[in-house]
Design a protein around this motif. Structure first.
Motif, PDB file in Angstrom:
ATOM      1  N   SER A 141       1.124 -14.675   7.979  1.00 58.08           N
ATOM      2  CA  SER A 141       0.774 -16.086   8.184  1.00 58.08           C
ATOM      3  C   SER A 141       0.277 -16.746   6.900  1.00 58.08           C
ATOM      4  N   ASN A 142      -0.160 -15.937   5.964  1.00 56.64           N
ATOM      5  CA  ASN A 142      -0.627 -16.455   4.680  1.00 56.64           C
ATOM      6  C   ASN A 142       0.449 -16.374   3.603  1.00 56.64           C
ATOM      7  N   GLY A 143       1.673 -16.041   4.006  1.00 49.84           N
ATOM      8  CA  GLY A 143       2.796 -16.066   3.086  1.00 49.84           C
ATOM      9  C   GLY A 143       3.003 -14.801   2.270  1.00 49.84           C
ATOM     10  N   PHE A 144       2.307 -13.735   2.599  1.00 55.48           N
ATOM     11  CA  PHE A 144       2.510 -12.485   1.877  1.00 55.48           C
ATOM     12  C   PHE A 144       3.750 -11.792   2.430  1.00 55.48           C
ATOM     13  N   PRO A 145       4.590 -11.240   1.578  1.00 56.53           N
ATOM     14  CA  PRO A 145       5.873 -10.695   2.034  1.00 56.53           C
ATOM     15  C   PRO A 145       5.736  -9.372   2.796  1.00 56.53           C
ATOM     16  N   ALA A 146       6.676  -9.179   3.720  1.00 56.21           N
ATOM     17  CA  ALA A 146       6.770  -7.912   4.438  1.00 56.21           C
ATOM     18  C   ALA A 146       7.480  -6.902   3.542  1.00 56.21           C
ATOM     19  N   GLY A 147       7.334  -5.628   3.882  1.00 51.89           N
ATOM     20  CA  GLY A 147       7.985  -4.566   3.122  1.00 51.89           C
ATOM     21  C   GLY A 147       8.644  -3.571   4.053  1.00 51.89           C
ATOM     22  N   ASP A 148       8.862  -2.369   3.544  1.00 54.15           N
ATOM     23  CA  ASP A 148       9.562  -1.331   4.308  1.00 54.15           C
ATOM     24  C   ASP A 148       8.630  -0.388   5.053  1.00 54.15           C
ATOM     25  N   ALA A 149       7.369  -0.323   4.658  1.00 54.03           N
ATOM     26  CA  ALA A 149       6.432   0.631   5.260  1.00 54.03           C
ATOM     27  C   ALA A 149       5.353  -0.121   6.039  1.00 54.03           C
ATOM     28  N   GLU A 150       4.971   0.470   7.176  1.00 56.09           N
ATOM     29  CA  GLU A 150       3.918  -0.138   7.979  1.00 56.09           C
ATOM     30  C   GLU A 150       2.565  -0.019   7.285  1.00 56.09           C
ATOM     31  N   LEU A 151       1.730  -0.974   7.570  1.00 56.00           N
ATOM     32  CA  LEU A 151       0.348  -0.951   7.112  1.00 56.00           C
ATOM     33  C   LEU A 151      -0.363   0.171   7.864  1.00 56.00           C
ATOM     34  N   SER A 152      -1.091   0.991   7.162  1.00 58.88           N
ATOM     35  CA  SER A 152      -1.816   2.109   7.763  1.00 58.88           C
ATOM     36  C   SER A 152      -3.046   1.599   8.501  1.00 58.88           C
ATOM     37  N   SER A 153      -3.507   2.354   9.476  1.00 62.85           N
ATOM     38  CA  SER A 153      -4.761   2.001  10.151  1.00 62.85           C
ATOM     39  C   SER A 153      -5.933   2.784   9.564  1.00 62.85           C
ATOM     40  N   ARG A 154      -5.696   3.490   8.459  1.00 61.92           N
ATOM     41  CA  ARG A 154      -6.758   4.258   7.792  1.00 61.92           C
ATOM     42  C   ARG A 154      -7.447   3.373   6.757  1.00 61.92           C
ATOM     43  N   THR A 155      -8.716   3.129   6.970  1.00 59.41           N
ATOM     44  CA  THR A 155      -9.486   2.220   6.115  1.00 59.41           C
ATOM     45  C   THR A 155      -9.419   2.613   4.647  1.00 59.41           C
ATOM     46  N   GLU A 156      -9.503   3.926   4.342  1.00 54.63           N
ATOM     47  CA  GLU A 156      -9.510   4.341   2.937  1.00 54.63           C
ATOM     48  C   GLU A 156      -8.212   3.968   2.229  1.00 54.63           C
ATOM     49  N   LEU A 157      -7.101   3.928   2.955  1.00 51.41           N
ATOM     50  CA  LEU A 157      -5.830   3.502   2.351  1.00 51.41           C
ATOM     51  C   LEU A 157      -5.762   1.984   2.243  1.00 51.41           C
ATOM     52  N   LEU A 158      -6.296   1.294   3.235  1.00 46.07           N
ATOM     53  CA  LEU A 158      -6.306  -0.173   3.208  1.00 46.07           C
ATOM     54  C   LEU A 158      -7.195  -0.706   2.087  1.00 46.07           C
ATOM     55  N   LYS A 159      -8.218   0.055   1.741  1.00 48.12           N
ATOM     56  CA  LYS A 159      -9.115  -0.365   0.654  1.00 48.12           C
ATOM     57  C   LYS A 159      -8.435  -0.317  -0.714  1.00 48.12           C
ATOM     58  N   LEU A 160      -7.245   0.272  -0.782  1.00 49.27           N
ATOM     59  CA  LEU A 160      -6.503   0.348  -2.038  1.00 49.27           C
ATOM     60  C   LEU A 160      -5.563  -0.846  -2.223  1.00 49.27           C
ATOM     61  N   ILE A 161      -5.570  -1.783  -1.273  1.00 50.07           N
ATOM     62  CA  ILE A 161      -4.678  -2.944  -1.335  1.00 50.07           C
ATOM     63  C   ILE A 161      -5.520  -4.200  -1.518  1.00 50.07           C
ATOM     64  N   ARG A 162      -5.371  -4.847  -2.676  1.00 47.86           N
ATOM     65  CA  ARG A 162      -6.120  -6.068  -2.980  1.00 47.86           C
ATOM     66  C   ARG A 162      -5.508  -7.275  -2.287  1.00 47.86           C
ATOM     67  N   ILE A 163      -6.374  -8.183  -1.902  1.00 44.74           N
ATOM     68  CA  ILE A 163      -5.921  -9.492  -1.441  1.00 44.74           C
ATOM     69  C   ILE A 163      -5.994 -10.405  -2.659  1.00 44.74           C
ATOM     70  N   ASP A 164      -4.835 -10.819  -3.142  1.00 42.46           N
ATOM     71  CA  ASP A 164      -4.744 -11.729  -4.281  1.00 42.46           C
ATOM     72  C   ASP A 164      -4.194 -13.061  -3.776  1.00 42.46           C
ATOM     73  N   ALA A 165      -4.982 -14.121  -3.888  1.00 37.08           N
ATOM     74  CA  ALA A 165      -4.539 -15.425  -3.398  1.00 37.08           C
ATOM     75  C   ALA A 165      -3.264 -15.858  -4.130  1.00 37.08           C
ATOM     76  N   ALA A 166      -3.217 -15.624  -5.409  1.00 34.88           N
ATOM     77  CA  ALA A 166      -2.038 -15.974  -6.191  1.00 34.88           C
ATOM     78  C   ALA A 166      -1.264 -14.698  -6.525  1.00 34.88           C
ATOM     79  N   GLN A 167       0.041 -14.816  -6.561  1.00 41.89           N
ATOM     80  CA  GLN A 167       0.869 -13.647  -6.864  1.00 41.89           C
ATOM     81  C   GLN A 167       0.628 -13.215  -8.305  1.00 41.89           C
ATOM     82  N   PRO A 168       0.264 -11.932  -8.514  1.00 42.11           N
ATOM     83  CA  PRO A 168      -0.001 -11.450  -9.871  1.00 42.11           C
ATOM     84  C   PRO A 168       1.284 -11.477 -10.704  1.00 42.11           C
ATOM     85  N   LYS A 169       1.130 -11.756 -11.985  1.00 41.58           N
ATOM     86  CA  LYS A 169       2.279 -11.718 -12.889  1.00 41.58           C
ATOM     87  C   LYS A 169       2.588 -10.278 -13.207  1.00 41.58           C
ATOM     88  N   LYS A 170       3.859  -9.964 -13.248  1.00 38.66           N
ATOM     89  CA  LYS A 170       4.266  -8.584 -13.522  1.00 38.66           C
ATOM     90  C   LYS A 170       4.685  -8.408 -14.949  1.00 38.66           C
TER      91      LYS A 170
END
Length: 170
Positions: A141-170
Motif C-alpha cells: 500500500s506504500n508502493g514498495f515492490p513485491a518480490g519472489d520470496a514471502e516475508l518471514s514471520s521471524r522477528t530477527e529476520l524482519l529486523k534485517l529489512i530497513r524501511i526506507d521512505a525513498a528508494q536508495p540509489k544503487k
C-alpha cells in the motif's frame, strides 16, 4: 648408578614431552585464533549483506500482500480505515505520514508493534502469520515492490529489512 641413569632418562623424557605439549598448545591457540578471525570476517560479510536489505528489494510476495489485504479488512480497517488512512485515534498506515514515522526503522520494528499491540483490544487474537501478511499489505500500500520470496514471520529476520521512505540509489 642405575637409578641415577634411569632418573636422568626419565627427566629428559618428561622435559621433552613438556616441550612437545607446549608446542602443540601454541599451535592449537594459533589455529583457534586463525579460525575465529576467519569466522568473524565471514560473519561480518554476511551480516553486512543482510543489513543492506531494504523494503525496496521486494521482500514479500504479491500473493502474501493480497491475503494480507483480507486480514487487514477483518482485523484493522475498523480503526485504521479501509484505505489505511487512519483517524483521530489510529495512525495512518499509508502515504507520507506513515513513511515519515517509520523511515529508517525496520520491518521487524513495525511487525513487533503490530504483533504486541494490535488489535488493541485483543493482540493475541491474530496469529503471527496473519500479522506478517498485514505487514506485506501495508508495504504494498506504500508502493514498495513485491518480490519472489514471502516475508518471514521471524522477528530477527524482519529486523534485517530497513524501511526506507525513498528508494536508495544503487
Amino acid at each position: 648408578m642405575i637409578r641415577s641413569s634411569l632418573e636422568l632418562r626419565t627427566r629428559h623424557t618428561v622435559g621433552r614431552l613438556r616441550r612437545i605439549a607446549r608446542k602443540r598448545a601454541v599451535r592449537t591457540r594459533a589455529l583457534t585464533i586463525l579460525v575465529l578471525v576467519a569466522l568473524s570476517a565471514c560473519w561480518a560479510a554476511v551480516h553486512a549483506q543482510q543489513r543492506a536489505r531494504s523494503v525496496w528489494d521486494g521482500v514479500y510476495t504479491f500473493e502474501q500482500a493480497t491475503k494480507g489485504q483480507m486480514d487487514y479488512s477483518r482485523q484493522c480497517a475498523r480503526c485504521h480505515g479501509d484505505m489505511l488512512e487512519g483517524d483521530d485515534e489510529a495512525p495512518p498506515l499509508a502515504d507520507a505520514s506513515f513513511l515519515s514515522n517509520w523511515d529508517g526503522l525496520t520491518v521487524g520494528d513495525l511487525f513487533e508493534r503490530i504483533r504486541t499491540s494490535m488489535p488493541y483490544n485483543n493482540p493475541e487474537g491474530v496469529n503471527r502469520e496473519a500479522k506478517v501478511r498485514i505487514v506485506a499489505y501495508i508495504l504494498t500500500s506504500n508502493g514498495f515492490p513485491a518480490g519472489d520470496a514471502e516475508l518471514s514471520s521471524r522477528t530477527e529476520l524482519l529486523k534485517l529489512i530497513r524501511i526506507d521512505a525513498a528508494q536508495p540509489k544503487k
